[in-house]
Design a protein around this motif. Structure first.
Motif, PDB file in Angstrom:
ATOM      1  N   TYR A  19       0.830  -1.206   0.000  1.00  0.00           N
ATOM      2  CA  TYR A  19       0.000   0.000   0.000  1.00  0.00           C
ATOM      3  C   TYR A  19       0.865   1.257   0.000  1.00  0.00           C
ATOM      4  O   TYR A  19       0.528   2.262  -0.634  1.00  0.00           O
ATOM      5  CB  TYR A  19      -0.930   0.001   1.210  1.00  0.00           C
ATOM      6  N   ILE A  20       1.981   1.191   0.717  1.00  0.00           N
ATOM      7  CA  ILE A  20       2.887   2.343   0.730  1.00  0.00           C
ATOM      8  C   ILE A  20       3.400   2.607  -0.678  1.00  0.00           C
ATOM      9  O   ILE A  20       3.418   3.753  -1.153  1.00  0.00           O
ATOM     10  CB  ILE A  20       4.060   2.097   1.702  1.00  0.00           C
ATOM     11  N   HIS A  21       3.799   1.542  -1.379  1.00  0.00           N
ATOM     12  CA  HIS A  21       4.282   1.705  -2.753  1.00  0.00           C
ATOM     13  C   HIS A  21       3.170   2.215  -3.666  1.00  0.00           C
ATOM     14  O   HIS A  21       3.393   3.083  -4.513  1.00  0.00           O
ATOM     15  CB  HIS A  21       4.805   0.368  -3.286  1.00  0.00           C
ATOM     16  N   ALA A  22       1.959   1.665  -3.496  1.00  0.00           N
ATOM     17  CA  ALA A  22       0.844   2.021  -4.377  1.00  0.00           C
ATOM     18  C   ALA A  22       0.399   3.466  -4.185  1.00  0.00           C
ATOM     19  O   ALA A  22      -0.022   4.129  -5.136  1.00  0.00           O
ATOM     20  CB  ALA A  22      -0.338   1.080  -4.135  1.00  0.00           C
ATOM     21  N   HIS A  23       0.477   3.973  -2.938  1.00  0.00           N
ATOM     22  CA  HIS A  23      -0.046   5.308  -2.645  1.00  0.00           C
ATOM     23  C   HIS A  23       0.979   6.427  -2.829  1.00  0.00           C
ATOM     24  O   HIS A  23       0.589   7.606  -2.860  1.00  0.00           O
ATOM     25  CB  HIS A  23      -0.567   5.361  -1.209  1.00  0.00           C
ATOM     26  N   ARG A  24       2.252   6.081  -2.914  1.00  0.00           N
ATOM     27  CA  ARG A  24       3.279   7.125  -3.006  1.00  0.00           C
ATOM     28  C   ARG A  24       3.031   8.017  -4.233  1.00  0.00           C
ATOM     29  O   ARG A  24       2.812   7.534  -5.344  1.00  0.00           O
ATOM     30  CB  ARG A  24       4.678   6.509  -3.096  1.00  0.00           C
ATOM     31  N   LEU A  49      -2.269  11.763   9.927  1.00  0.00           N
ATOM     32  CA  LEU A  49      -2.150  12.435   8.635  1.00  0.00           C
ATOM     33  C   LEU A  49      -0.698  12.810   8.350  1.00  0.00           C
ATOM     34  O   LEU A  49      -0.253  12.761   7.194  1.00  0.00           O
ATOM     35  CB  LEU A  49      -3.042  13.688   8.612  1.00  0.00           C
ATOM     36  N   ALA A  50       0.056  13.155   9.395  1.00  0.00           N
ATOM     37  CA  ALA A  50       1.481  13.445   9.216  1.00  0.00           C
ATOM     38  C   ALA A  50       2.224  12.206   8.749  1.00  0.00           C
ATOM     39  O   ALA A  50       3.143  12.289   7.917  1.00  0.00           O
ATOM     40  CB  ALA A  50       2.077  13.960  10.529  1.00  0.00           C
ATOM     41  N   LEU A  51       1.838  11.036   9.255  1.00  0.00           N
ATOM     42  CA  LEU A  51       2.463   9.786   8.826  1.00  0.00           C
ATOM     43  C   LEU A  51       2.152   9.511   7.362  1.00  0.00           C
ATOM     44  O   LEU A  51       3.033   9.104   6.589  1.00  0.00           O
ATOM     45  CB  LEU A  51       1.957   8.646   9.703  1.00  0.00           C
ATOM     46  N   ILE A  52       0.907   9.738   6.952  1.00  0.00           N
ATOM     47  CA  ILE A  52       0.526   9.574   5.548  1.00  0.00           C
ATOM     48  C   ILE A  52       1.339  10.518   4.666  1.00  0.00           C
ATOM     49  O   ILE A  52       1.853  10.145   3.605  1.00  0.00           O
ATOM     50  CB  ILE A  52      -0.983   9.812   5.383  1.00  0.00           C
ATOM     51  N   HIS A  53       1.462  11.756   5.120  1.00  0.00           N
ATOM     52  CA  HIS A  53       2.232  12.752   4.380  1.00  0.00           C
ATOM     53  C   HIS A  53       3.693  12.337   4.245  1.00  0.00           C
ATOM     54  O   HIS A  53       4.324  12.513   3.188  1.00  0.00           O
ATOM     55  CB  HIS A  53       2.117  14.108   5.093  1.00  0.00           C
ATOM     56  N   ALA A  54       4.249  11.743   5.306  1.00  0.00           N
ATOM     57  CA  ALA A  54       5.649  11.324   5.289  1.00  0.00           C
ATOM     58  C   ALA A  54       5.898  10.184   4.311  1.00  0.00           C
ATOM     59  O   ALA A  54       7.032   9.963   3.887  1.00  0.00           O
ATOM     60  CB  ALA A  54       6.078  10.901   6.693  1.00  0.00           C
ATOM     61  N   MET A  55       4.840   9.457   3.931  1.00  0.00           N
ATOM     62  CA  MET A  55       4.968   8.347   2.980  1.00  0.00           C
ATOM     63  C   MET A  55       4.926   8.825   1.531  1.00  0.00           C
ATOM     64  O   MET A  55       4.840   8.010   0.612  1.00  0.00           O
ATOM     65  CB  MET A  55       3.858   7.326   3.219  1.00  0.00           C
ATOM     66  N   GLY A  56       4.965  10.130   1.322  1.00  0.00           N
ATOM     67  CA  GLY A  56       5.003  10.660  -0.037  1.00  0.00           C
ATOM     68  C   GLY A  56       3.637  10.871  -0.653  1.00  0.00           C
ATOM     69  O   GLY A  56       3.512  11.013  -1.879  1.00  0.00           O
ATOM     70  N   ILE A  57       2.594  10.905   0.164  1.00  0.00           N
ATOM     71  CA  ILE A  57       1.229  11.141  -0.321  1.00  0.00           C
ATOM     72  C   ILE A  57       0.918  12.626  -0.218  1.00  0.00           C
ATOM     73  O   ILE A  57       1.216  13.268   0.795  1.00  0.00           O
ATOM     74  CB  ILE A  57       0.222  10.310   0.499  1.00  0.00           C
ATOM     75  N   LYS A  58       0.339  13.172  -1.252  1.00  0.00           N
ATOM     76  CA  LYS A  58      -0.033  14.589  -1.270  1.00  0.00           C
ATOM     77  C   LYS A  58      -1.396  14.738  -0.603  1.00  0.00           C
ATOM     78  O   LYS A  58      -2.351  14.062  -0.992  1.00  0.00           O
ATOM     79  CB  LYS A  58      -0.080  15.102  -2.712  1.00  0.00           C
TER      80      LYS A  58
END
Length: 446
Positions: A19-24, A49-58
């Motif tokens: 999921y991390i790869h798919a959402h980046r 949300l900060a964690l999501i942002h740190a995974m390269g998601i806009k």
């Protein structure tokens, strides 16, 4: 704890990796009801949300403020007015909305500025950007009711928002818009979020709300939640529901989800803020925690392609390591990938099996039947088996067979019978590993 934790954390973290790869690099519009903030859950939500942002998601964040506006109106002794499921915003209500929006903006920016050591926010540097990204128009007079300063979204400055998120900022939108003449309008969070997701053609629109999701039975308050709802089914359900008058009505969030889905947003989620980490659970697990509305069912049972090699390898590796499956190297899987059937959900492979043909014996070997532990006992193994049987019949086979050391009873329950290894086709018998002593099971095809 030191012995148990690695055995739970490592497999879990590996299961999240796809999921991390798919959402980046993808764009998420996340809309939060004002009730989340009133319930004291803002800090925990900001950390997620900060964690999501740190995974390269806009990330674009849209906040609501219904309870905060109500609190301001009550303090001023002013009575709220609603009609057609919308607030009638007079001059007093507009002042209260502006005060509430200013206070919430301060609280949200403070939440994303946390950085205490030993917390999820440690080391995070998130720049929150807000501005006049929304152009609004008045609702006007509807059925004789003048909505005054209540408005609807006319236009979203998608270019400005994209520029901000491309530079790594988190864009925050308040439910306020301005007309070209500078007049302010009170908007609904749901309308702003859907319009923003459409303008950006976001990959996900997530409503974090006071409801659990879309119930399987809207007439039953104790009904389970429909985890995945096809857009066509969502439209039918919406047409059968009464017009929503309050946020807890089934159609309230569903109407905006359908609007976004019909306008090109791939996935719309409705999740409860009452569940800690609901945005993370919904985004990084197979089943999620709320309802996902999609243009078509995300789960597909299909023939594998070369793009699936990595997913198949990742799926079968743990079973090869514990001896359940015979080890196969990447070259072998790349060579035989066209023989595989896979179950894919939202871009992640959760099940597979290969059918190796022995046409001279009118039979085929089903090999590497695997279902991810995260979704076992949901019928995926049987679905793969049925598809393999269909492929075998299409090739004119009279039977299929498997070799197994640990799952014999699963196959016996599904019509296989045990035979002697001498039954095997000559080409397969020459490769039979007598040291492994695999059981040979055969199923006749009607």
């Amino acid at each position: 704890m030191s012995l148990v934790f690695p055995h739970t954390f490592v497999p879990w973290f590996r299961s999240v990796a796809p999921y991390i790869h798919a959402h980046r690099g993808k764009t998420f519009v996340v809309a939060i009801a004002g009730e989340l903030i009133a319930a004291g859950k803002l800090n925990a939500f900001a950390q997620d949300l900060a964690l999501i942002h740190a995974m390269g998601i806009k990330v674009v964040l849209v906040h609501g403020f219904r309870p905060q506006v109500e609190e301001q109106l009550t303090a001023k002794g002013h009575v709220s007015q609603f009609s057609h499921g919308m607030r009638v915003t007079d001059a007093v209500a507009l002042d209260c909305a502006q005060e509430a929006a200013g206070q919430l903006r301060y609280e949200i920016e403070a939440a994303f500025s946390q950085g205490l050591p030993n917390t999820p926010m440690a080391g995070s540097q998130i720049r929150v950007v807000s501005g006049n990204f929304i152009t609004a128009r008045p609702v006007g007079i509807v059925d004789g009711v003048d909505f005054q300063h209540t408005g609807l979204v006319r236009k979203i400055d998608a270019v400005g928002i994209r520029r901000a998120v491309e530079f790594g900022a988190l864009v925050m939108l308040s439910p306020f818009g301005f007309s070209p003449t500078g007049e302010a309008f009170n908007l609904s969070m749901e309308d702003v979020a859907a319009s923003t997701a459409i303008a950006l053609q976001a990959d996900k629109l997530i409503y974090v709300t006071e409801v659990k999701g879309i119930p399987l039975d809207p007439t039953d308050p104790n009904s389970d939640i429909d985890q995945e709802l096809a857009l066509a089914d969502a439209e039918k359900l919406l047409a059968a529901l009464p017009n929503p008058m309050q946020p807890t009505d089934t159609a309230f969030y569903l109407q905006h989800a359908v609007k976004a889905g019909k306008s090109g947003v791939d996935r719309v989620h409705i999740v409860p803020f009452s569940v800690d980490g609901s945005v993370l659970i919904e985004s990084f697990t197979h089943d999620g925690v709320g309802t996902m509305i999609v243009d078509e069912k995300l789960e597909s049972l299909r023939q594998a392609t070369s793009d699936d090699v990595g997913g198949v390898l990742q799926l079968i590796e743990p079973f090869e390591n514990d001896g359940t499956l015979v080890k196969r190297d990447r070259t072998e899987i790349e060579r035989d990938i066209g023989l595989y059937t896979v179950i894919e959900h939202d871009g992640v492979i959760f099940g597979c099996a290969a059918l190796y043909p022995y046409p001279e014996s009118r039979t085929g070997e089903m090999a590497a039947l695997t279902v991810s532990p995260t979704v076992q006992s949901q019928g995926d193994g049987e679905r793969i088996l049925k598809r393999v049987e269909q492929r075998a019949k299409a090739q004119g086979f009279d039977s299929i067979f498997v070799l197994t050391t640990r799952t014999m009873h699963w196959f016996l329950k599904r019509g296989f019978v045990q035979v002697d290894p001498d039954w095997l086709p000559d080409a397969r018998k020459r490769k039979y590993n007598w040291d492994r002593r695999s059981q040979v099971l055969v199923k006749k095809l009607a």
